[in-house]
Design a protein around this motif. Structure first.
Motif, PDB file in Angstrom:
ATOM      1  N   PRO A 416       0.826  -1.217   0.000  1.00 54.68           N
ATOM      2  CA  PRO A 416       0.000   0.000   0.000  1.00 54.68           C
ATOM      3  C   PRO A 416       0.858   1.265   0.000  1.00 54.68           C
ATOM      4  O   PRO A 416       1.694   1.468   0.881  1.00 54.68           O
ATOM      5  N   ILE A 417       0.654   2.113  -0.990  1.00 59.32           N
ATOM      6  CA  ILE A 417       1.402   3.357  -1.138  1.00 59.32           C
ATOM      7  C   ILE A 417       0.417   4.515  -1.283  1.00 59.32           C
ATOM      8  O   ILE A 417      -0.536   4.446  -2.048  1.00 59.32           O
ATOM      9  N   TYR A 418       0.675   5.564  -0.516  1.00 57.17           N
ATOM     10  CA  TYR A 418      -0.152   6.765  -0.590  1.00 57.17           C
ATOM     11  C   TYR A 418       0.722   7.970  -0.938  1.00 57.17           C
ATOM     12  O   TYR A 418       1.886   8.042  -0.538  1.00 57.17           O
ATOM     13  N   THR A 419       0.134   8.909  -1.668  1.00 56.93           N
ATOM     14  CA  THR A 419       0.808  10.156  -2.018  1.00 56.93           C
ATOM     15  C   THR A 419      -0.234  11.273  -2.054  1.00 56.93           C
ATOM     16  O   THR A 419      -1.435  11.008  -2.006  1.00 56.93           O
ATOM     17  N   ASN A 420       0.230  12.498  -2.142  1.00 56.63           N
ATOM     18  CA  ASN A 420      -0.633  13.639  -2.451  1.00 56.63           C
ATOM     19  C   ASN A 420      -0.216  14.180  -3.808  1.00 56.63           C
ATOM     20  O   ASN A 420       0.414  15.227  -3.915  1.00 56.63           O
ATOM     21  N   ARG A 421      -0.578  13.468  -4.870  1.00 51.16           N
ATOM     22  CA  ARG A 421      -0.160  13.864  -6.209  1.00 51.16           C
ATOM     23  C   ARG A 421      -1.287  14.524  -6.997  1.00 51.16           C
ATOM     24  O   ARG A 421      -1.187  14.676  -8.205  1.00 51.16           O
ATOM     25  N   GLY A 422      -2.357  14.922  -6.306  1.00 51.51           N
ATOM     26  CA  GLY A 422      -3.416  15.642  -6.997  1.00 51.51           C
ATOM     27  C   GLY A 422      -2.928  17.000  -7.470  1.00 51.51           C
ATOM     28  O   GLY A 422      -2.964  17.324  -8.653  1.00 51.51           O
ATOM     29  N   ALA A 423      -2.463  17.801  -6.517  1.00 48.61           N
ATOM     30  CA  ALA A 423      -1.860  19.093  -6.845  1.00 48.61           C
ATOM     31  C   ALA A 423      -0.351  19.072  -6.627  1.00 48.61           C
ATOM     32  O   ALA A 423       0.330  20.042  -6.941  1.00 48.61           O
ATOM     33  N   SER A 424       0.169  17.960  -6.061  1.00 52.52           N
ATOM     34  CA  SER A 424       1.609  17.745  -5.860  1.00 52.52           C
ATOM     35  C   SER A 424       2.260  18.849  -5.033  1.00 52.52           C
ATOM     36  O   SER A 424       3.411  19.196  -5.254  1.00 52.52           O
ATOM     37  N   GLY A 425       1.523  19.390  -4.073  1.00 49.46           N
ATOM     38  CA  GLY A 425       2.082  20.430  -3.215  1.00 49.46           C
ATOM     39  C   GLY A 425       2.907  19.837  -2.083  1.00 49.46           C
ATOM     40  O   GLY A 425       2.844  18.648  -1.791  1.00 49.46           O
ATOM     41  N   ILE A 426       3.692  20.709  -1.434  1.00 44.22           N
ATOM     42  CA  ILE A 426       4.461  20.250  -0.274  1.00 44.22           C
ATOM     43  C   ILE A 426       3.752  20.597   1.031  1.00 44.22           C
ATOM     44  O   ILE A 426       4.265  20.324   2.105  1.00 44.22           O
ATOM     45  N   ASP A 427       2.569  21.210   0.949  1.00 44.05           N
ATOM     46  CA  ASP A 427       1.840  21.555   2.171  1.00 44.05           C
ATOM     47  C   ASP A 427       1.021  20.371   2.662  1.00 44.05           C
ATOM     48  O   ASP A 427       0.489  19.585   1.889  1.00 44.05           O
ATOM     49  N   GLY A 428       0.963  20.218   3.975  1.00 46.95           N
ATOM     50  CA  GLY A 428       0.077  19.228   4.579  1.00 46.95           C
ATOM     51  C   GLY A 428       0.509  17.789   4.452  1.00 46.95           C
ATOM     52  O   GLY A 428      -0.294  16.878   4.686  1.00 46.95           O
ATOM     53  N   LEU A 429       1.773  17.517   4.131  1.00 42.91           N
ATOM     54  CA  LEU A 429       2.196  16.132   3.926  1.00 42.91           C
ATOM     55  C   LEU A 429       2.247  15.361   5.238  1.00 42.91           C
ATOM     56  O   LEU A 429       1.816  14.201   5.309  1.00 42.91           O
ATOM     57  N   LEU A 430       2.791  15.970   6.284  1.00 46.56           N
ATOM     58  CA  LEU A 430       2.804  15.299   7.587  1.00 46.56           C
ATOM     59  C   LEU A 430       1.384  15.049   8.078  1.00 46.56           C
ATOM     60  O   LEU A 430       1.073  13.971   8.601  1.00 46.56           O
ATOM     61  N   ALA A 431       0.513  16.039   7.921  1.00 48.52           N
ATOM     62  CA  ALA A 431      -0.869  15.895   8.363  1.00 48.52           C
ATOM     63  C   ALA A 431      -1.575  14.768   7.614  1.00 48.52           C
ATOM     64  O   ALA A 431      -2.318  13.973   8.208  1.00 48.52           O
TER      65      ALA A 431
END
Length: 568
Positions: A416-431
């Motif tokens: 299982p791998i998760y990312t925030n690649r919708g807008a690929s921002g660096i904000d909110g990654l820890l959250a």
């Protein structure tokens, strides 16, 4: 009946409606105007109908909710007070919209008589998120003139739209004062609820919307196309959809290009590196057909291949959004990948092109040689499987490290791998990582860059909600190393792009009561991980590297492979 009581009655019906639409998690930021919503969410938690979480930073709270929603595959509600508290949710709303994650955002508001007249903390909140929500409800100030059935049906209709097109529902909820001192007995027995008492005593929606079952039909010319030369590209997919793509492509003898987010085991790994070889890429472009599953490819070279390909192009995508940024003349199948595979049986054939397999095998040894045996950014990306627990999950941040992992790693099928690649921002990654850990309730490894970590420091507080062994790797290359890839003057790059911070994260860990380690070797890291996985707490592991080591290794690999001659 008092205003404070009816505010709570209105909120009770609103939140009960959301629970019946699948909401089991409420993420709450402190605030006065949102009190009726907050207290009713707590009442739902006391009745074991939902779980509540609190965080002082609305921006982090939004991403925390996003992480939970990603992991539980259900809508998650966010409650905030009026004013700029609501605006802080915008980055998470953008990411949710871009990646199709279901959030329901409840913004408490001043009543209309306090808008645009100089009242404190009153801003323009109606439709404040523009076109990013799939549905926006601007509720009136609570009043008995509106039937309870109307409120339920209005909210349910927005949730139905969200199921059809995943994303964000924004509900703006104005409340007049007073906001406190409501008698619970008056809330439950309020006459406004008389017409829906039966509904309140049950646990089902007000309106039924049976899910439409759409059968996937075989393409009318499939018997012809399956005999051709094909390439499969697998982008971001759910674990359910990833199953079977590898074996299907192998049976067909087609080339399989996979993104690290796909969960599909690659037959020709390291594609981002070997596709730099112009000879092989030109041969691959001679394919008759490309079939794309999923989207949002990290690899620059896979994207270049897709952009250059001019043959028959098919996209298999269950959602309604356009996922072809290169605007091919294509055939679109609105279907889940595994359903499409069942409808399109493979034909057993020999591989039509052997060079990608040969170059991929060469890359395996060549990458190993280039990254070396030291613990550094590139070697950690290449050997990431060494740090992953057997029953865990992986969250990858953005910028350089996710590109290194995508280019240099071969993970087993289905991890299982998760990312925030919708807008690929660096904000909110820890959250987001904290939300995923809470939602999945499994050991988590998160890999975050140093600038991304600095951007989201407040969110370390969210890891107090995590009750599983959690490892946060901070890759400290002293600034934005991703910008090393840009052809910008070095002096300008250092001052306006990289922004070196010359800091370490040991005191940050102490501030948030996290275990901290700074291993120098793989042996050190092995010892640290053994201890970390024995604790149901969060450990921050800082990997310090020279600023340009990772980017230099990446550029060197691409450059040398681009000139490699097959068979050397």
């Amino acid at each position: 009946m008092s205003v404070s009581v009816f505010n709570r009655v209105w909120s009770k019906v609103l939140l009960e409606t959301l629970v019946r639409q699948g909401v089991q998690h409420f993420c709450i930021a402190p605030g006065s105007r949102s009190t009726p919503l907050t207290l009713e969410a707590v009442a739902l938690q006391n009745a074991s109908k939902a779980r509540c979480y609190a965080h002082f930073d609305e921006r982090g709270l939004g991403f925390f909710a996003l992480g939970i929603a990603k992991s539980v595959q259900q809508p998650v509600a966010v409650i905030v007070t009026s004013g700029t508290a609501a605006a802080e949710l915008y980055p998470a709303i953008i990411e949710a919209r871009q990646s199709g994650v279901n959030l329901i955002v409840l913004t408490a508001d001043r009543p209309p008589e306090l808008w645009e007249c100089g009242a404190n903390q009153a801003i323009q909140q109606q439709n404040m998120f523009a076109d990013y929500p799939v549905a926006a409800i601007n509720l009136p100030k609570p009043a008995t003139d509106y039937a309870a059935q109307w409120l339920i049906a209005t909210v349910e209709q927005a949730c139905f739209k969200q199921r059809q097109c995943p994303g964000v529902v924004h509900i703006n909820v104005p409340f007049a004062e007073p906001l406190y001192d409501a008698d619970p007995a008056q809330i439950d027995n309020h006459p406004w609820l008389a017409s829906i008492q039966r509904w309140l005593s049950q646990n089902k929606p007000w309106q039924q919307h049976p899910e439409a079952q759409q059968e996937v039909l075989m393409h009318e010319h499939w018997d012809n196309w399956r005999t051709k030369r094909g390439v499969i590209v697998a982008g971001q997919l759910s674990p359910e959809q990833a199953m079977g793509i590898n074996s299907w492509a192998n049976t067909m003898g087609w080339i399989l290009l996979t993104d690290i987010q796909s969960g599909v085991e690659p037959t020709t790994p390291y594609a981002d590196i070997w596709l730099a070889n112009q000879t092989v890429r030109q041969k691959l472009l001679q394919a008759d057909i490309v079939i794309q599953f999923g989207s949002r490819f990290i690899s620059k070279r896979i994207n270049q291949f897709l952009n250059e390909f001019n043959g028959e192009f098919w996209v298999v995508e269950a959602g309604q959004n356009d996922v072809d940024p290169y605007h091919h003349n294509l055939t679109r199948f609105n279907a889940k990948a595994h359903h499409w595979l069942r409808a399109h049986p493979p034909l057993r054939q020999k591989p039509w092109l052997l060079e990608p397999l040969a170059l991929s095998k060469f890359c395996a040894g060549f990458i190993e040689q280039q990254v070396g045996g030291n613990l550094n950014e590139a070697s950690l990306a290449h050997h990431i499987e060494r740090v992953l627990p057997y029953n865990g999950i992986l969250f990858l941040g953005n910028s350089l490290f996710v590109r290194l992992v995508d280019a240099l790693t071969k993970l087993p099928e289905g991890y299982p791998i998760y990312t925030n690649r919708g807008a690929s921002g660096i904000d909110g990654l820890l959250a987001t990582a904290a939300g995923i850990a809470v939602g999945r309730d499994q050991p988590l490894v998160a890999m975050i860059g140093d600038t991304s970590t600095l951007y989201d420091l407040n969110s370390f507080a969210l890891f107090k909600n995590v009750n599983q062994p959690t490892i946060i790797f901070v890759i400290n290359n002293n600034g934005g190393a991703i910008f090393d890839m840009l052809p910008v003057d070095e002096e300008v790059k250092e001052q306006f792009y990289r922004l070196p911070h010359n800091s370490d994260f040991s005191q940050v860990a102490a501030m948030f009561d996290l275990k901290y380690a700074h291993p120098y070797t793989w042996a050190d890291l092995s010892s640290v991980l053994k201890q970390a996985y024995a604790r149901r707490k969060t450990t921050l592991i800082e990997i310090k590297t020279n600023p340009s080591d990772g980017s230099a290794t990446y550029k060197r690999l691409i450059e040398q492979i681009s000139h490699a001659v097959i068979g050397e």
